[in-house]
Design a protein around this motif. Structure first.
Motif, short mmCIF file in Angstrom:
data_model
loop_
_atom_site.label_atom_id
_atom_site.label_comp_id
_atom_site.label_asym_id
_atom_site.label_seq_id
_atom_site.Cartn_x
_atom_site.Cartn_y
_atom_site.Cartn_z
N ALA A 118 -5.13 -9.79 7.75
CA ALA A 118 -3.91 -9.46 8.53
C ALA A 118 -4.44 -8.99 9.92
CB ALA A 118 -3.64 -8.12 7.77
N ALA A 119 -5.73 -8.32 9.93
CA ALA A 119 -6.34 -7.93 10.98
C ALA A 119 -6.67 -9.17 11.93
CB ALA A 119 -7.39 -7.13 10.92
N GLY A 120 -7.32 -9.99 11.37
CA GLY A 120 -7.53 -11.50 12.13
C GLY A 120 -6.32 -12.02 12.92
N THR A 121 -5.07 -11.67 12.31
CA THR A 121 -3.82 -12.36 12.72
C THR A 121 -3.10 -11.32 13.81
OG1 THR A 121 -2.90 -11.86 10.79
CG2 THR A 121 -3.47 -14.20 11.15
N GLY A 122 -3.69 -10.13 14.11
CA GLY A 122 -3.11 -9.13 14.84
C GLY A 122 -2.15 -8.09 14.25
N LEU A 123 -2.46 -8.10 12.82
CA LEU A 123 -1.57 -7.00 11.99
C LEU A 123 -2.30 -5.89 11.96
CD1 LEU A 123 0.51 -9.43 9.62
CD2 LEU A 123 1.19 -8.51 11.87
N SER A 124 -1.72 -4.63 11.53
CA SER A 124 -2.38 -3.62 11.14
C SER A 124 -2.84 -3.70 9.56
CB SER A 124 -1.45 -2.27 11.11
OG SER A 124 -1.94 -1.41 10.52
N PRO A 125 -4.18 -3.50 9.33
CA PRO A 125 -4.79 -3.61 8.15
C PRO A 125 -4.28 -2.54 7.18
CG PRO A 125 -6.39 -3.36 9.42
CD PRO A 125 -5.44 -3.36 10.29
N ASN A 126 -3.81 -1.14 7.52
CA ASN A 126 -3.43 -0.08 7.00
C ASN A 126 -1.86 -0.49 6.39
OD1 ASN A 126 -3.49 0.32 9.54
ND2 ASN A 126 -3.69 2.81 9.12
N LEU A 127 -1.09 -0.86 7.73
CA LEU A 127 0.39 -1.14 7.17
C LEU A 127 0.40 -2.41 6.42
CD1 LEU A 127 2.07 -0.24 10.53
CD2 LEU A 127 1.79 1.14 8.56
N TRP A 128 -0.28 -3.26 6.45
CA TRP A 128 -0.55 -4.44 5.80
C TRP A 128 -0.58 -4.03 4.08
CZ3 TRP A 128 -3.90 -6.37 2.29
CH2 TRP A 128 -3.45 -7.90 1.69
N ARG A 129 -1.60 -3.19 4.00
CA ARG A 129 -1.66 -2.74 2.77
C ARG A 129 -0.84 -1.91 2.02
NH1 ARG A 129 -2.08 -1.37 -1.58
NH2 ARG A 129 -3.65 -0.77 -2.91
N ALA A 130 -0.06 -1.09 2.83
CA ALA A 130 0.83 -0.02 2.38
C ALA A 130 2.01 -0.79 1.74
CB ALA A 130 1.19 0.63 3.63
N GLN A 131 2.19 -2.15 2.22
CA GLN A 131 3.28 -2.85 1.48
C GLN A 131 3.31 -2.80 -0.08
OE1 GLN A 131 4.61 -6.55 4.18
NE2 GLN A 131 2.46 -6.15 4.13
N TYR A 132 2.05 -2.62 -0.48
CA TYR A 132 1.67 -3.24 -1.99
C TYR A 132 1.42 -1.77 -2.69
CZ TYR A 132 1.38 -7.62 0.27
OH TYR A 132 1.59 -8.72 0.93
N GLY A 133 1.81 -0.90 -2.25
CA GLY A 133 1.56 0.58 -2.88
C GLY A 133 0.38 1.53 -2.24
N PRO A 134 0.18 2.52 -2.74
CA PRO A 134 -1.00 3.46 -2.40
C PRO A 134 -2.29 2.89 -2.50
CG PRO A 134 -0.08 4.41 -4.23
CD PRO A 134 1.08 3.16 -3.83
N TRP A 135 -3.23 3.06 -1.56
CA TRP A 135 -4.66 2.91 -1.99
C TRP A 135 -4.93 3.44 -3.30
CZ3 TRP A 135 -7.56 -0.40 1.14
CH2 TRP A 135 -7.00 -0.49 2.47
N THR A 136 -5.88 2.57 -3.96
CA THR A 136 -6.45 2.96 -5.41
C THR A 136 -7.94 3.32 -5.06
OG1 THR A 136 -7.39 0.69 -5.83
CG2 THR A 136 -5.05 1.16 -6.56
N ALA A 137 -8.43 4.17 -6.09
CA ALA A 137 -9.67 4.69 -5.95
C ALA A 137 -10.67 3.50 -6.07
CB ALA A 137 -10.16 5.79 -7.16
N ALA A 138 -10.31 2.50 -6.78
CA ALA A 138 -11.00 1.24 -6.90
C ALA A 138 -11.37 0.62 -5.60
CB ALA A 138 -10.54 0.30 -8.12
#
Length: 180
Positions: A118-138
């Motif tokens: 995502a970052a390599g293609t110019g997208l925000s990594p945190n917004l990309w990840r947010a599409q799939y739900g909240p971050w997990t502890a793992a």
């Protein structure tokens, strides 16, 4: 057409704090310490605990901003040599992740590879990840570790014997933003 993962919509977070954590980890790597020094881990845990819930979100967003900034620098550098960032960077880092099963459980590697892509293609990594739900502890340790791997990758690619090159890139960028 604008993407919902466009970096201009992403929170920047606490880049300075994230950089302090990553720099600390890089120094441990370059000092040849294997594993995690208990004192260093205690200090980082204490540092993170001092943030509170909102501060941890800021640290998380700051870490994603570091990933974006590192990948953006790599993209520019590699394009100058007619190299593709995804082809040149992501497989190398994924291979390294696979060699570190205690840090990168197999189920988190696709997420970390996705963040890098995502970052390599110019997208925000945190917004990309947010599409799939909240971050997990793992995902927390792998996120930190992939950022360290990325910084170390930049240090090696710089062609200098400078273990602070990647962190200095960010410090210089922050200083420039502060001047503007």
């Amino acid at each position: 057409m604008s993407s919902p993962c466009d970096p201009r919509f992403a929170p920047v977070g606490d880049v300075s704090a994230a950089l302090m954590v990553i720099d600390s980890r890089l120094k441990a790597v370059y000092d040849g310490k294997s594993g995690t020094d208990a004192e260093q881990q205690r200090m980082i845990s204490q540092f993170a605990a001092s943030f509170g819930a909102d501060g941890l979100d800021e640290l998380l967003d700051g870490t994603c901003t570091l990933i974006y900034m590192f990948m953006n620098w790599l993209r520019g550098s590699l394009e100058n040599h007619d190299e593709d960032i995804i082809e040149y960077t992501v497989p190398t880092l994924v291979a390294t992740m696979r060699m570190m099963p205690r840090t990168f459980r197999p189920e988190v590697i696709p997420t970390m590879a996705g963040l890098l892509t995502a970052a390599g293609t110019g997208l925000s990594p945190n917004l990309w990840r947010a599409q799939y739900g909240p971050w997990t502890a793992a995902e927390m340790n792998p996120l930190e570790a992939v950022t360290v791997l990325l910084a170390e990758h930049i240090n090696r690619l710089s062609g200098r014997d400078d273990h602070t090159f990647a962190t200095q890139l960010i410090v210089d960028a922050l200083a420039k933003v502060g001047q503007d």
